[in-house]
Scaffold this motif. Sequence first.
Motif, short mmCIF file in Angstrom:
data_model
loop_
_atom_site.label_atom_id
_atom_site.label_comp_id
_atom_site.label_asym_id
_atom_site.label_seq_id
_atom_site.Cartn_x
_atom_site.Cartn_y
_atom_site.Cartn_z
N GLY A 108 16.22 -25.90 -2.88
CA GLY A 108 17.54 -25.26 -3.07
C GLY A 108 17.99 -24.14 -2.55
O GLY A 108 18.80 -23.60 -3.39
N ALA A 109 17.19 -23.49 -1.57
CA ALA A 109 17.82 -22.21 -1.22
C ALA A 109 18.94 -22.24 0.11
O ALA A 109 18.44 -20.89 0.30
CB ALA A 109 16.03 -21.77 -0.88
N CYS A 110 19.60 -23.26 0.34
CA CYS A 110 20.18 -23.39 1.15
C CYS A 110 20.03 -23.01 2.36
O CYS A 110 20.71 -22.95 3.44
CB CYS A 110 21.37 -23.16 0.48
N ALA A 111 18.38 -23.25 2.77
CA ALA A 111 17.91 -23.44 3.91
C ALA A 111 18.01 -24.50 4.65
O ALA A 111 16.98 -24.72 6.17
CB ALA A 111 16.39 -22.35 3.74
N CYS A 112 18.33 -25.56 4.37
CA CYS A 112 18.03 -26.53 4.95
C CYS A 112 19.51 -27.47 4.54
O CYS A 112 20.04 -27.21 3.95
CB CYS A 112 17.13 -27.91 4.73
N SER A 113 19.33 -29.48 5.39
CA SER A 113 20.96 -29.63 5.16
C SER A 113 19.96 -30.94 4.51
O SER A 113 21.06 -31.97 4.77
CB SER A 113 21.19 -30.11 6.18
N THR A 114 19.51 -30.95 3.72
CA THR A 114 18.36 -32.73 3.09
C THR A 114 19.13 -32.92 1.75
O THR A 114 17.86 -33.82 1.16
CB THR A 114 16.68 -32.14 3.04
N CYS A 115 19.79 -32.43 1.36
CA CYS A 115 20.50 -32.80 0.01
C CYS A 115 21.61 -32.68 0.66
O CYS A 115 22.65 -33.06 -0.46
CB CYS A 115 19.94 -32.14 -0.90
N HIS A 116 22.25 -33.33 1.09
CA HIS A 116 24.05 -33.60 2.09
C HIS A 116 24.25 -34.79 1.42
O HIS A 116 23.72 -35.97 1.32
CB HIS A 116 23.44 -33.67 3.57
N VAL A 117 25.21 -35.22 0.96
CA VAL A 117 26.17 -35.77 0.45
C VAL A 117 27.55 -35.55 1.18
O VAL A 117 27.88 -34.89 1.66
CB VAL A 117 26.14 -35.72 -1.38
N TYR A 118 28.48 -36.99 0.53
CA TYR A 118 29.59 -36.54 0.62
C TYR A 118 30.56 -37.08 -0.70
O TYR A 118 30.20 -37.97 -1.33
CB TYR A 118 30.16 -38.53 1.46
N VAL A 119 31.46 -35.64 -1.05
CA VAL A 119 31.86 -35.98 -2.45
C VAL A 119 33.45 -36.79 -2.31
O VAL A 119 33.80 -36.92 -1.46
CB VAL A 119 32.61 -34.65 -2.55
N ASP A 120 32.95 -38.04 -3.48
CA ASP A 120 33.97 -39.00 -3.58
C ASP A 120 35.54 -38.12 -3.00
O ASP A 120 35.49 -37.28 -4.12
CB ASP A 120 34.15 -39.44 -4.52
N ALA A 121 36.20 -38.80 -2.48
CA ALA A 121 37.66 -38.33 -2.48
C ALA A 121 38.39 -37.28 -3.63
O ALA A 121 38.82 -37.20 -3.48
CB ALA A 121 38.71 -39.14 -1.18
#
Length: 107
Positions: free
Chosen positions: A42-55
């Motif tokens: 959760g440190a915003c130091a990777c991108s492994t919690c990436h999602v697409y927010v529903d429109a």
Amino acid sequence: MAKITYVEHSGTRHEIEVAPGLTVMEGARDNGVPGIEADCGGACACSTCHVYVDAAWLDRVPPKDAMEEDMLDFAWQPDPARSRLTCQIKVTPDLDGLVVHLPERQI
């Protein structure tokens, strides 16, 4: 509690009650939602919690900051409008009903 729906790439849905103050990533991690790896915790130091927010929710989530924008460059197939890092979205009562879609994979 706010209900967050995580939709796997396969279409499998996970409706999770997440306490306000936690992040969307913590809700997924704490409830075993597959596809949210959260390698940096959760440190915003990777991108492994990436999602697409529903429109339907794009105008209701808080805006991205510069650090999140930079980290999204490393995400799997980022979408300029819909991609977010779930570690950067704090759950509030206003996000009750939020729907996020997981990418095919995380990098």
